[in-house]
Design an enzyme around this catalytic site. Structure first.
Site, short mmCIF file in Angstrom:
data_model
loop_
_atom_site.label_atom_id
_atom_site.label_comp_id
_atom_site.label_asym_id
_atom_site.label_seq_id
_atom_site.Cartn_x
_atom_site.Cartn_y
_atom_site.Cartn_z
N LYS A 103 3.14 10.16 8.27
CA LYS A 103 2.74 9.60 9.57
C LYS A 103 3.56 10.18 10.72
CE LYS A 103 0.63 5.39 7.75
NZ LYS A 103 -0.80 5.40 7.96
N ASP A 106 9.36 3.42 0.28
CA ASP A 106 8.21 4.06 0.92
C ASP A 106 8.35 3.80 2.42
OD1 ASP A 106 5.88 4.92 1.96
OD2 ASP A 106 4.56 3.81 0.59
N TYR A 144 0.85 -1.19 0.00
CA TYR A 144 0.00 0.00 0.00
C TYR A 144 0.88 1.23 0.00
CZ TYR A 144 -3.52 3.45 1.27
OH TYR A 144 -4.34 4.55 1.27
#
Ligand SMILES: Cc1ncc(COP(=O)(O)O)c(C=O)c1O
Length: 457
Positions: free
Chosen positions: A296, A268, A168
């Site tokens: 995040k 990522d 993801y």
């Protein structure tokens, strides 16, 4: 699996389903306020939530307050939060230093749309951690991966990208492909078929995204063989399917193969970022990508993303060949929070202490798994961890699909009714923050042991 083992496993699943049925009833009875709030929200928001990841049945916990390492729902129940904003709160909820930084910044304004000095402060702090010289800011991980991909397309002049099955990278079109595809439609394990995760993805986008299995260097080599791929975007450890570690040598091979074929390598690190260790997964595994995307936990609870790259990559933006834009990019409030997180809160010492605390929770869960002979194992990456309901390690998405979801769900709902809030997806992982105490962490260890005892009774 022997006949005896399969009977034992069927018994566990049956028991897990009984626990789930009972716990769901308890959940419904103890959270009428969350049900009412969700009923109201469903009239004005699809699924009653601002992001579909937050929706689950019969209704999600609706929260009214959070501080430190806890959240309180609208029914007044307190939870020790192990979800921590899908891993975005390594600094904890409203860490005093982050709060001070935000409050101070409120006196000086929230948005300038002309630079402030903190932009360079935060870029320098990220540069120190990831060994990449140039950075730009975004508002989310989605934007960070989207912009990094665009830079790679700019620099290579190529359209295609490669991503991993089960990976993801946010909700832009080219990566919302083969996120969690149904195995029946996904083709052979070593040559997965790209499957759109949502309606609205054009055939042209689908044609440009090539899918490979994680931990398969040969498949990557095949995918890059035509020298027509702009970038390979990959999480150094997949964290959309529990925690799936790279085999020894896989990331090194990915680095070698991408270089050989003129393909950029993007790590990522939206999830692994500062949580895997002070230098992120990049430092932990010692493999240097061309670009890193972050979000995040670097924002300490505020919406801050970033992407960084080699001078060569980021010169694409300097030269104006690739445009990177955004009204809220580098906004002073997020910069102030990010600077506090990176410089004051998630220091090397605090990071190491939190990783050590997480190791204690992992050890407690390992102990329970061994004591009760559970068909499960733990995985730790820095401050994150998970219990995966399979005996063998998960090496890729197909392995993950073979894990036991009945057991995982029963464990999750059992924990929530006892005040331990783990991520709802069953595919996520817990995060121990710098504000979790040993007592809080070990409390979850005890809840897990209680669950194991009941499951095997
Ligand atoms: C690895 C990874 N990349 C990108 C994203 C997207 O980040 P955001 O939700 O901030 O857009 C996520 C979100 O969970 C993620 O886990």
């Amino acid at each position: 699996m022997s006949t005896k083992e399969s009977i034992a496993s069927r018994q566990l699943i049956e028991r897990a389903r009984q626990i789930t049925a009972r716990e769901l009833q308890t959940y419904i009875e103890r959270t009428p306020g969350s049900q009412r709030a969700t009923d109201r929200a469903r009239k004005v928001l699809p699924l009653g939530v601002p992001s579909s990841f937050q929706a689950y049945d019969p209704h999600p916990i609706v929260v009214r307050r959070a501080q430190d390492d806890w959240m309180e729902d609208v029914d007044g129940h307190r939870y020790i939060d192990f979800d921590m904003g899908f891993g975005a709160l390594f600094a904890g909820h409203c860490h005093p230093a982050v709060r001070r930084a935000i409050e101070r910044q409120m006196d000086d304004g929230t948005l300038y749309v002309t630079p402030c000095e903190m932009n360079a402060d935060v870029a320098e702090l990220l540069g120190e951690r990831y060994g990449l010289p140039m950075w730009r800011f975004t508002n989310s991980g989605t934007e960070a991966t989207m912009d990094a991909i665009r830079v790679c397309r700019g620099i290579t002049g190529r359209d295609k990208i490669v991503k991993v099955e089960g990976g993801y990278h946010g909700h832009h079109d080219e990566v919302m492909i083969s996120m969690k595809p149904p195995i029946s439609a996904a083709g052979p394990a070593d040559r997965p078929i790209p499957i759109p995760a949502t309606a609205g993805i054009t055939a042209a986008v689908l044609a440009d995204t090539v899918i490979v299995p994680f931990n398969d260097a040969e498949a990557l080599e095949r995918a890059l063989a035509g020298n027509d791929v702009a970038c390979f975007i990959v999480e150094p450890t997949l964290q959309n399917i529990g925690i799936c570690l790279p085999d020894p040598g896989y990331l090194e091979e990915a680095r070698r193969i991408t270089r050989e074929h003129g393909t950029m390598l993007i790590f990522d690190e939206v999830k692994t970022g500062i949580t895997a260790g002070w230098h992120g997964a990049t430092g932990l595994f010692g493999v240097q990508p061309d670009m890193v995307s972050l979000a995040k936990s670097i924002g300490g609870g505020l919406p801050l993303g970033a992407f960084g790259g080699t001078a060569e990559c980021m010169d694409e933006i300097t030269s104006g060949r690739v445009l990177h834009l955004g009204t809220y990019n580098g906004n002073p409030l997020c910069m102030a929070a990010g600077r506090a997180v990176l410089a004051e809160v998630c220091t090397p010492e605090a990071t190491a202490a939190t990783v050590a605390l997480n190791a204690k929770l992992i050890a407690a869960c390992d102990d329970t798994i061994a004591r009760y002979g559970l068909p499960a194992h733990t995985v730790q990456l820095g401050a994150k961890g998970c219990v995966t309901w399979s005996i063998d390690p998960v090496r890729n998405y197909r392995d993950y699909k073979a894990t036991d979801f009945d057991l995982a769900f029963a464990q999750w709902i059992h924990g929530i009714n006892r005040g331990a809030l783990l991520p709802p997806g069953l595919d996520d992982q817990w995060l121990v923050s710098v504000l979790h105490s040993e007592a809080d962490v070990m409390h979850y260890g005890e809840i897990f042991a209680e669950f194991a005892a009941e499951l095997t009774r």
